[in-house]
Design a protein around this motif. Structure first.
Motif, PDB file in Angstrom:
ATOM      1  N   UNK A 247       0.741  -1.274   0.000  1.00 39.29           N
ATOM      2  CA  UNK A 247      -0.198   0.170   0.063  1.00 39.29           C
ATOM      3  C   UNK A 247       0.935   1.412  -0.014  1.00 39.29           C
ATOM      4  N   UNK A 248       1.735   1.270   0.835  1.00 37.15           N
ATOM      5  CA  UNK A 248       2.453   2.595   1.091  1.00 37.15           C
ATOM      6  C   UNK A 248       3.648   2.936  -0.511  1.00 37.15           C
ATOM      7  N   UNK A 249       4.220   1.442  -1.006  1.00 38.73           N
ATOM      8  CA  UNK A 249       4.892   1.901  -2.270  1.00 38.73           C
ATOM      9  C   UNK A 249       3.964   2.378  -3.242  1.00 38.73           C
ATOM     10  N   UNK A 250       2.640   1.693  -3.385  1.00 36.18           N
ATOM     11  CA  UNK A 250       1.983   2.137  -4.359  1.00 36.18           C
ATOM     12  C   UNK A 250       1.551   3.671  -4.414  1.00 36.18           C
ATOM     13  N   UNK A 251       1.257   3.853  -3.139  1.00 39.18           N
ATOM     14  CA  UNK A 251       1.146   5.526  -2.649  1.00 39.18           C
ATOM     15  C   UNK A 251       2.194   6.388  -3.310  1.00 39.18           C
ATOM     16  N   UNK A 252       3.472   5.768  -3.126  1.00 43.38           N
ATOM     17  CA  UNK A 252       4.724   6.501  -3.531  1.00 43.38           C
ATOM     18  C   UNK A 252       4.480   6.702  -5.066  1.00 43.38           C
TER      19      UNK A 252
END
Length: 467
Positions: free
Chosen positions: A313-318
């Motif tokens: 989730x956090x890497x896709x946000x980035x």
């Protein structure tokens, strides 16, 4: 009033066959009278005691769920006479509380003060038959004494409604991989209202920490004589993990729970776990980034796992943020690329909106859930958004490589070496420099900068392969 009601009932019974079809099954259920502002309700049906109990319990549930006060309900009951009286509701609530205290003993903890519990001297035993049955079903053909129970402790803080926050700590057995996501296989160990903080967790977890220390040392003694060795794991999102480990937040200079990496070398892909729990427990104030004693010190550091879903989730946000940054650089008219994105979201059947924050006027957009983010990662047509087809293809290839990494991370057959190679390759693509001269036709623009690498990317490349 009763005599008059009986007369009305007799009249209805006598005339209903003359006025209605026999199959209509007409019944007089209630008569209401008013006399000098006094209301009288006469019910003719036999009282359904169980139905009335369930009705009042439903009212109690509704009051608790919607945070309706006792005075508010009293006021409502004075207006609407058909709802249960407040006294009956209060009695039912007290009965439910008594039953809950019998089935689930609760210990009150002052989260702002250190908690002192009586020391636990006896060995932990599995005494609940339901738990025993569930464990035996989960471990299948494992053999006592030689097979190990792998127990994962997890935790998170979450919003319950708009204003209420809860912190929950749970456990599950990792031996049954197919049942990890089933609610029946996850057990709540600690639940308290409030925000997640080191002090509140330390006070609330005191008895659990004692239990886990004994459990790690002595294992499980099952009724009937079987003994099970135990290995403990810990998994959560970054915030909860860093709190429990006593390390600074992800934006600190020394941010990594597992290695000595600093923000200056966050782009490295060769870091390993070079800390130990014993070292952190005894000398945390001498280790960069660590500021407090770890709470779950009985769990080896290599068994602390940053949840793979949060990594995704956090890497896709980035990646999404960086893609928007590319669009802003390429298309100065914000409304044009916003409209293109909204059309693409409509094609994918994903609910998505942009808006401006009132105070800062910053552009915000819908926060998507995991399935929608995965759909965007795999199916979003970047060529339809970008003017530069070349740039769209570059970004799409990077997204595809990350999706492949996520698939490998979920595959139990993936070896550490394979994942490390793929992750390093992806990081190299993420940080690919520009090639050629900007003013010449052969110029190929690079991807992103070192400062665009996040702690989650660092963990993906350097530490995820360990798990």
């Amino acid at each position: 009033m009763l005599c008059l009601s009986q007369c009305i009932l007799d009249a209805v019974e006598e005339e209903k066959e003359n006025m209605f079809h026999p199959t209509d099954q007409i019944k007089l259920k209630q008569v209401k009278f008013e006399s000098y502002n006094d209301l009288y309700d006469i019910n003719f049906e036999q009282l359904d005691i169980m139905g009335e109990i369930k009705r009042i319990e439903a009212v109690v549930k509704s009051l608790d769920r919607n945070h309706i006060s006792r005075e508010a309900y009293r006021s409502l009951a004075r207006i609407e006479h058909s709802i249960p009286r407040e006294e009956a509701v209060s009695t039912t609530r007290q009965r439910i509380n008594i039953e809950m205290r019998k089935n689930i003993p609760l210990t009150l903890v002052d989260l702002l003060q250190p908690t002192i519990f009586e020391p636990i001297t006896e060995e932990p035993h599995i005494t609940d038959n339901a738990v025993i049955t569930n464990i035996l079903e989960s471990i299948g053909i494992l053999t006592p004494e030689t097979s190990t129970l792998y127990i994962r402790i997890s935790g998170d803080g979450r919003n319950v409604g708009h204003k209420v926050k809860h912190v929950m700590v749970t456990m599950t057995l990792l031996n049954d991989l197919n049942g990890l996501q089933k609610p029946d296989n996850n057990y709540t160990l600690v639940l308290y209202p409030g925000a997640e903080s080191y002090e509140s967790l330390k006070n609330a977890l005191t008895p659990l920490i004692s239990d886990l220390s004994i459990l790690k040392e002595k294992g499980f003694d099952q009724i009937g004589g079987n003994h099970w060795p135990v290995e403990l794991f810990f998994s959560s999102d970054w915030k909860f993990l860093s709190i429990c480990l006593g390390i600074k937040a992800a934006n600190a200079q020394h941010f990594c729970p597992w290695c000595d990496c600093s923000k200056d070398e966050i782009n490295t892909s060769t870091k390993t776990i070079n800390k130990s729990m014993d070292e952190i427990k005894d000398n945390y104030n001498q280790i960069n980034g660590h500021i407090k004693k770890p709470l779950f010190y009985m769990i080896p550091l290599q068994n602390w796992v940053c949840d793979e879903l949060h990594i995704f989730l956090r890497i896709t946000d980035r990646l999404w943020e960086l893609m928007l940054s590319d669009l802003r650089r390429e298309i100065t008219n914000e409304e044009i690329w916003k409209e293109k994105i909204l059309l693409e979201m409509q094609r994918l059947k994903i609910t998505f909106q942009f808006w401006r924050e009132k105070n800062s006027n910053n552009l915000s957009y819908t926060s998507l859930m995991g399935p929608d983010k995965l759909k965007i990662l795999k199916e979003f047509n970047l060529i339809a958004i970008f003017q530069s087809t070349e740039r769209a293809i570059q970004i799409q290839e990077l997204w595809n490589q990350f999706n492949e990494l996520y698939i490998l991370m979920q595959n139990m057959q993936t070896t550490g070496e394979t994942f490390r190679y793929k992750a390093q390759t992806w990081l190299n693509a993420f940080l690919a420099p520009s090639k050629g001269h900007p003013n010449r036709s052969n110029f190929v623009r690079g991807m992103y900068q070192i400062q665009d690498v996040t702690p989650y990317i660092h963990v993906l490349v350097n530490h995820s392969r360990v798990y």
